[in-house]
Design a protein around this motif. Structure first.
Motif, PDB file in Angstrom:
ATOM      1  N   ILE A 574       0.751  -1.095  -0.169  1.00  0.00           N
ATOM      2  CA  ILE A 574       0.040  -0.057   0.409  1.00  0.00           C
ATOM      3  C   ILE A 574       1.039   1.772  -0.045  1.00  0.00           C
ATOM      4  N   ILE A 575       0.213   2.453  -0.823  1.00  0.00           N
ATOM      5  CA  ILE A 575       1.273   2.827  -0.900  1.00  0.00           C
ATOM      6  C   ILE A 575       0.599   4.361  -1.175  1.00  0.00           C
ATOM      7  N   GLY A 576       1.340   5.789  -0.023  1.00  0.00           N
ATOM      8  CA  GLY A 576       1.020   7.450  -0.173  1.00  0.00           C
ATOM      9  C   GLY A 576      -0.081   7.764   1.411  1.00  0.00           C
ATOM     10  N   GLY A 577       0.087   7.223   1.683  1.00  0.00           N
ATOM     11  CA  GLY A 577      -0.649   7.370   3.345  1.00  0.00           C
ATOM     12  C   GLY A 577      -2.351   7.781   3.495  1.00  0.00           C
ATOM     13  N   SER A 578      -2.569   7.610   4.041  1.00  0.00           N
ATOM     14  CA  SER A 578      -3.970   8.160   4.168  1.00  0.00           C
ATOM     15  C   SER A 578      -4.670   9.123   5.288  1.00  0.00           C
ATOM     16  N   PHE A 579      -5.480   9.653   5.637  1.00  0.00           N
ATOM     17  CA  PHE A 579      -5.741  10.736   6.142  1.00  0.00           C
ATOM     18  C   PHE A 579      -5.032  10.592   8.072  1.00  0.00           C
ATOM     19  N   ILE A 580      -4.929   9.700   8.494  1.00  0.00           N
ATOM     20  CA  ILE A 580      -4.789   9.077   9.437  1.00  0.00           C
ATOM     21  C   ILE A 580      -2.837   8.624  10.117  1.00  0.00           C
ATOM     22  N   SER A 581      -2.638   8.003   8.881  1.00  0.00           N
ATOM     23  CA  SER A 581      -1.333   8.593   8.628  1.00  0.00           C
ATOM     24  C   SER A 581      -0.347   9.596   9.184  1.00  0.00           C
ATOM     25  N   THR A 582       0.916   9.328  10.340  1.00  0.00           N
ATOM     26  CA  THR A 582       1.423  10.497  11.524  1.00  0.00           C
ATOM     27  C   THR A 582       2.861  10.002  11.053  1.00  0.00           C
ATOM     28  N   GLY A 583       3.683  11.242  10.508  1.00  0.00           N
ATOM     29  CA  GLY A 583       4.819  10.920  11.042  1.00  0.00           C
ATOM     30  C   GLY A 583       5.852  10.538   9.921  1.00  0.00           C
ATOM     31  N   GLN A 584       6.085   9.015   9.720  1.00  0.00           N
ATOM     32  CA  GLN A 584       7.028   8.319   8.809  1.00  0.00           C
ATOM     33  C   GLN A 584       5.691   7.301   8.159  1.00  0.00           C
ATOM     34  N   LEU A 585       4.193   7.388   8.522  1.00  0.00           N
ATOM     35  CA  LEU A 585       3.632   7.100   7.013  1.00  0.00           C
ATOM     36  C   LEU A 585       3.335   8.263   6.249  1.00  0.00           C
ATOM     37  N   ALA A 586       3.152   9.414   6.603  1.00  0.00           N
ATOM     38  CA  ALA A 586       3.372  10.239   5.962  1.00  0.00           C
ATOM     39  C   ALA A 586       4.317  10.269   4.386  1.00  0.00           C
ATOM     40  N   SER A 587       5.578   9.997   5.658  1.00  0.00           N
ATOM     41  CA  SER A 587       6.355  10.388   4.413  1.00  0.00           C
ATOM     42  C   SER A 587       6.092  10.018   2.981  1.00  0.00           C
ATOM     43  N   LYS A 588       7.110   9.955   1.842  1.00  0.00           N
ATOM     44  CA  LYS A 588       6.822  10.722   0.587  1.00  0.00           C
ATOM     45  C   LYS A 588       7.718   8.801   0.472  1.00  0.00           C
ATOM     46  N   HIS A 589       8.725   8.100   1.813  1.00  0.00           N
ATOM     47  CA  HIS A 589       9.548   6.831   1.512  1.00  0.00           C
ATOM     48  C   HIS A 589       8.243   5.684   1.984  1.00  0.00           C
ATOM     49  N   ALA A 590       7.322   6.492   2.737  1.00  0.00           N
ATOM     50  CA  ALA A 590       7.093   4.907   2.858  1.00  0.00           C
ATOM     51  C   ALA A 590       6.212   3.774   1.837  1.00  0.00           C
ATOM     52  N   ARG A 591       6.417   2.639   2.841  1.00  0.00           N
ATOM     53  CA  ARG A 591       5.768   1.715   2.592  1.00  0.00           C
ATOM     54  C   ARG A 591       5.450   0.552   2.766  1.00  0.00           C
ATOM     55  N   TYR A 592       3.915  -0.382   3.475  1.00  0.00           N
ATOM     56  CA  TYR A 592       3.912  -1.016   3.733  1.00  0.00           C
ATOM     57  C   TYR A 592       2.628  -1.716   3.128  1.00  0.00           C
ATOM     58  N   GLN A 593       2.463  -2.831   4.039  1.00  0.00           N
ATOM     59  CA  GLN A 593       1.719  -3.945   3.264  1.00  0.00           C
ATOM     60  C   GLN A 593       0.802  -4.363   4.612  1.00  0.00           C
ATOM     61  N   PHE A 594      -0.654  -4.611   3.892  1.00  0.00           N
ATOM     62  CA  PHE A 594      -1.361  -5.736   3.942  1.00  0.00           C
ATOM     63  C   PHE A 594      -1.645  -6.911   3.161  1.00  0.00           C
ATOM     64  N   ARG A 595      -2.014  -8.198   3.809  1.00  0.00           N
ATOM     65  CA  ARG A 595      -2.762  -9.275   3.124  1.00  0.00           C
ATOM     66  C   ARG A 595      -3.533  -8.499   2.312  1.00  0.00           C
ATOM     67  N   PRO A 596      -3.918  -9.371   1.143  1.00  0.00           N
ATOM     68  CA  PRO A 596      -5.121  -8.571   0.516  1.00  0.00           C
ATOM     69  C   PRO A 596      -6.412  -8.719   0.975  1.00  0.00           C
ATOM     70  N   HIS A 597      -6.467  -9.248   1.751  1.00  0.00           N
ATOM     71  CA  HIS A 597      -8.149  -9.264   2.174  1.00  0.00           C
ATOM     72  C   HIS A 597      -8.712  -8.338   3.358  1.00  0.00           C
ATOM     73  N   PHE A 598      -7.185  -7.403   3.345  1.00  0.00           N
ATOM     74  CA  PHE A 598      -7.269  -6.689   4.467  1.00  0.00           C
ATOM     75  C   PHE A 598      -7.614  -5.706   4.723  1.00  0.00           C
ATOM     76  N   PHE A 599      -8.617  -4.660   5.441  1.00  0.00           N
ATOM     77  CA  PHE A 599      -9.199  -3.638   5.359  1.00  0.00           C
ATOM     78  C   PHE A 599      -7.789  -1.902   6.043  1.00  0.00           C
ATOM     79  N   GLN A 600      -7.261  -1.122   5.492  1.00  0.00           N
ATOM     80  CA  GLN A 600      -6.459  -0.642   5.781  1.00  0.00           C
ATOM     81  C   GLN A 600      -6.919   1.335   5.247  1.00  0.00           C
ATOM     82  N   HIS A 601      -8.158   1.614   5.913  1.00  0.00           N
ATOM     83  CA  HIS A 601      -8.338   2.989   5.180  1.00  0.00           C
ATOM     84  C   HIS A 601      -7.582   3.093   3.602  1.00  0.00           C
ATOM     85  N   ALA A 602      -7.696   1.678   3.197  1.00  0.00           N
ATOM     86  CA  ALA A 602      -7.311   2.084   1.739  1.00  0.00           C
ATOM     87  C   ALA A 602      -8.132   2.225   0.414  1.00  0.00           C
TER      88      ALA A 602
END
Length: 937
Positions: A574-602
């Motif tokens: 998942i790429i780009g952050g959400s409304f509640i992404s703060t600190g490093q999660l809001a960084s242009k370098h941030a890259r996170y992951q979840f399994r494809p069945h998961f929900f994450q303000h995405a």
């Protein structure tokens, strides 16, 4: 990887010593309504950095600079992070809200996440050598590791006796004081700059880990029953549109925007963060991964609730053809019929919905991005491609493509642009107001980036536009400058280090850092220069890439299992952050992951590759069968041991699932044809084929002589095929003039056909088997060595009897997928025994076989359907796969294809046995499916 609560392994004596209590304490009234001051274990929100007295809210501070900080600035950031966690948990009403498991049973109750960040601070500071002792051994095991479920049905049935909220709050209070003292006094922060190898890195790690759980906890809260929740005091409000009325039946272009595609030229993107960049990063961000991005089109906006409603109304959740096999299994298991955060407002089928937000339900916001998981995103893309009648399949974006939607300064490889372009061209990533930065956005203003249009600041590199160095010196200076720029946050800017929650939206144009506590309309905030909205913030974007390690990746010794356990090709990026992404999660370098069945303000954006249709065989592809072009992803061919198992985790596996170009098809066909030819170059295999065709059965299958049923019938397979083909010609009144044996091998069936037909042609791609067939034609026999066991063999002869009219057969080398022109319409009978699953293009072969027949001609086709990618790309298999979650059986699929060609099915036999002798005591028994077809006159 932990998939269950690790507390199950805690020693009983440790648990007993902790005095674990079941259930709530006697008095939990304070957990209902606004929290008293005693709830806060650090600073009270009103005294906390980041608090705005004008609207009474606490929002996030910018991401700290690890090379330019004071102890006070770190303490401010820590207090802001710590207190934001407690403000969020103040939403939970009553003790049960803390211990109620999530509906999906894939995560711990929220009490775990209330204490997990505090425990991680303590544990990681101990691992880094900053702290010597913990606070409570039991708590520091119980709350150490969360859950990463392997699948959507990997339900946790663990029943934990969780500590009381009071006990956890007491632990947090002690932890706060210890962490605060580390920040204020510990020598690990004496250095003016902190890097990856420094013990003080663990302090920054604790900050950003807590911010991760601020976001993931908010999703779990959004999934809780509403009776357990109230919007907490000091928490930012939803976006203002959340309080506006909304129609129950939206109109495109009025209640949500028309989502048009915008073309993006291809270019190289270099993913990865420099280890010298002055902000904290997780291990998966570091390294360098060049990706060659081809031209593509992407939707201007992330897909809105309004757009997604069309998919729901069209029955998208009821039609497996839009879903992957795994996606359909998840959808069926969960009985999903609409997005998870939509709340039906009336009977099913009425399609009126409210929207679940963090702490309540509001009127549906049709112009907000839809919350969806990866499975839902891919299903929507397939449906949308069908609606648009696209000859190319739609998909979600890749990590590298997403960088190209952004303005230059927001790309992770902005330093490359800075180092290669004239200074005047890159004063800002957005339209500038003459000061190097639009509204403070993109890069520092007032010459803090590129200086005076005269090259790089301080005369570093090109000065005053003049060439002051030789070409070699310039190239060396350029490379050095690029390295410097990669780690220079004053020029290679990261907006997360500049924006707070109070100015993220209004000044910087992004909904992150808790500017709001909800999403916003996709049209509201400014687009990038290329015209794309919400390239950062509002909602994460699902990526086609699996979470992976860049070249140069290394595990951080303080947190060894942060990323590496997720490099298995099971987690989508998942790429780009959400409304509640703060600190490093809001960084242009941030890259996170979840399994494809998961929900994450995405949410997701619809993407389609721009391809030259002339490169593909468009007679086979189109809106009914969209082509799937190759797309390079960041997870391809990672260095061992980090390569994933997903279909896109290697170039080879990815190409197996995409549509080949004409050139690729030709190369693949040539390679597979060569593989077929080489097969017969072995004397051992040639002998096996001769034994299968000619026997004699009394020698090559001696133990089976006298056996009845399938075994007896299997000894004369080729003779029976020839006899059946001639018999069907007789029954249908077709002349017995000319017959063609395609894939004739060493010729037994072709010889048998001469008993019935005036002229027979045997054709095979292998020169060697044709040479053997011609020798049998000339001499009526061919000697070969039949294997008895091990190295022992016996000399046998492949022979034909006097009933065979050898002079009426001709053998020729030829490709059954590309018959010579003289074959067209020339044969009364075509025999193709066990061939379609051993050639590169079975459909093309069937078309050629059809074209060789005269009107009324007979095609006899057999195959065991032993499909293998060694001979046939999976995209060309005529069955043996799943489509839309449903198995495609070869016999039924072939019948449909052949009918479409104009062939009438006369008869079929589900098991035509064939014996393949390996040696005297080992045999293979195949049960081929036999079909007899007639070309319509």
């Amino acid at each position: 990887m932990a998939t269950r609560n690790p507390s199950l392994n805690i020693r009983p004596d440790v648990a007993k010593a902790a005095g674990l209590k079941k259930g709530p304490a006697a008095d939990t009234d304070y957990l209902v309504g606004p929290r008293p001051a005693s709830w806060y274990t650090g600073k009270h929100p009103t005294q906390c950095p980041g608090f705005n007295s004008k609207d009474n809210t606490l929002r996030a501070l910018p991401l700290p600079n690890t090379h330019n900080y004071t102890r006070q600035s770190l303490l401010d950031y820590f207090d802001n992070t710590w207190t934001q966690t407690e403000v969020l948990f103040a939403a939970l009403q009553g003790h049960e809200a803390f211990i109620c498991p999530p509906y999906h049973q894939l995560r711990h109750p929220l009490i775990f996440y209330y204490n997990h960040p505090a425990v991680l601070y303590v544990n990681k500071l101990r691992v880094a050598g900053v702290l010597e002792d913990g606070i409570d051994q039991f708590f520091e095991q119980l709350f150490e590791v969360g859950v990463d479920e392997m699948s959507w049905d990997d339900l946790s049935q663990a029943k934990e006796d969780w500590p009381s909220v009071e006990a956890v709050t007491d632990y947090r209070r002690k932890a706060y004081l210890i962490i605060k003292e580390v920040i204020e006094k510990h020598p690990c922060l004496d250095k003016p700059d902190i890097g990856w190898d420094d013990p003080g890195w663990a302090v920054f790690m604790g900050f950003e880990h807590e911010r991760i759980h601020l976001e993931t906890t908010s999703v779990l809260i959004r999934e809780l029953p509403l009776q357990f929740l109230a919007k907490p005091e000091y928490w930012p409000d939803y976006h203002p549109t959340a309080h506006q009325p909304s129609p129950s039946v939206p109109k495109e272009g009025q209640d949500y925007p028309v989502n048009q595609f915008i073309s993006v030229p291809g270019e190289e993107v270099v993913l990865g963060k420099s280890f010298d960049y002055p902000s904290f990063g997780w291990d998966s961000e570091y390294g360098k991964r060049p990706v060659s991005v081809q031209p593509f089109k992407a939707s201007k906006y992330k897909v809105t609730n309004g757009e997604f409603l069309r998919f729901v109304k069209a029955g998208g959740y009821s039609n497996p053809k839009y879903w992957s096999t795994e996606g359909w299994a998840w959808k069926t298991f969960r009985n999903i019929k609409w997005p998870t955060f939509w709340i039906p407002n009336g009977p099913q089928g009425l399609h009126k919905y409210n929207l679940r937000v963090l702490f309540g339900a509001i009127d549906m916001r049709w112009d907000w991005p839809v919350d969806a998981n990866y499975h839902e995103a891919k299903a929507f893309c397939a449906w949308r491609a069908e609606q648009d009648k696209s000859p190319v399949m739609y998909r979600v974006i890749t990590e590298a493509e997403q960088m190209l939607l952004r303005d230059d300064s927001e790309r992770v490889d902005y330093y490359r642009i800075l180092s290669s372009a004239p200074a005047s061209a890159h004063t800002n990533g957005h339209a500038a107001n003459g000061n190097g930065c639009a509204n403070g956005n993109g890069c520092h203003a007032n010459g803090n980036g590129l200086a005076n249009g005269n090259g790089y600041a301080n005369g570093n590199g090109l000065a005053n536009g003049k060439d002051s160095h030789s070409n070699e010196q310039q190239e060396g200076a350029r490379k050095a400058r690029k390295l410097d720029l990669a780690a220079d946050a004053s020029r290679n800017v990261d907006v997360a280090m500049q924006a707070s929650g109070h100015d993220a939206a209004s000044v910087h144009g992004f909904n992150f850092q808790l500017a709001y506590s909800s999403q916003n309309p996709v049209t509201e905030l400014r687009p990038s220069r290329k015209g794309f909205h919400d390239v950062m913030g509002n909602a994460w974007e699902w990526g086609e890439d699996h979470y992976s390690a860049y070249p140069g990746f290394k595990v951080h010794p303080v947190y060894e299992d942060f990323s590496a356990p997720c490099f298995a090709g099971k987690h989508q990026l998942i790429i780009g952050g959400s409304f509640i992404s703060t600190g490093q999660l809001a960084s242009k370098h941030a890259r996170y992951q979840f399994r494809p069945h998961f929900f994450q303000h995405a949410s997701f954006r619809v993407v389609v590759s721009e391809v030259d249709m002339n490169q593909y065989d468009m007679t086979r592809y189109g809106p009914e069968a969209p082509l799937v072009p190759f797309v390079e992803t960041s997870c391809m061919d990672c260095a061992p041991p980090h390569m994933g198992e997903g279909p896109c985790c290697s170039v080879k596996r990815r190409r197996n699932g995409v549509t080949p170009t004409k050139d690729e098809e030709a190369a693949s066909t040539a390679a597979k044809n060569k593989c077929t030819q080489v097969l017969y170059e072995s004397d051992v295999l040639l002998a096996q084929v001769l034994g299968m065709h000619y026997g004699p059965a009394s020698r090559v299958a001696a133990p089976l002589i006298g056996e009845g049923g399938l075994l007896q019938a299997s000894l004369q397979f080729y003779a029976r095929c020839a006899q059946d083909a001639a018999a069907w010609c007789g029954r249908t009144g077709q002349p017995l003039s000319r017959a063609l044996d395609l894939g004739c091998s060493v010729g037994r069936a072709a010889f048998e056909l001469t008993r019935h037909f005036d002229a027979v042609v045997g054709m095979d791609l292998s020169t060697r088997v044709i040479e053997v067939a011609n020798k049998i034609k000339e001499n009526s026999k061919f000697d070969y060595d039949h294997k008895i066991e091990g190295d022992i063999s016996e000399r046998l002869a492949a022979t034909v009897d006097d009933g065979v009219k050898r002079g009426q057969v001709s053998f020729t080398v030829g490709d059954a997928c590309a018959l010579p022109q003289e074959c067209v319409g020339s044969f009364d009978c075509v025999l193709a025994a066990n061939m379609i699953d051993t050639i590169p293009d079975p459909l093309r072969f069937l078309q050629q076989a059809f074209s060789a027949l005269r009107p009324g001609g007979i095609l006899l086709l057999t195959s065991p359907f032993s499909w293998s990618e060694e001979y046939t790309d999976k995209s060309n298999w005529l069955g043996g796969t799943y489509k839309d979650g449903v198995p495609v059986r070869s016999a039924e699929h072939l019948t449909s294809i052949l009918a479409g060609l104009g062939l009438q099915l006369l008869a079929q036999e589900p098991c035509a046995p064939l014996l393949i002798p390996d040696h005297d005591r080992k045999f293979q028994l195949l049960c081929a499916h036999k079909m007899v077809l007639k070309k319509k006159a």
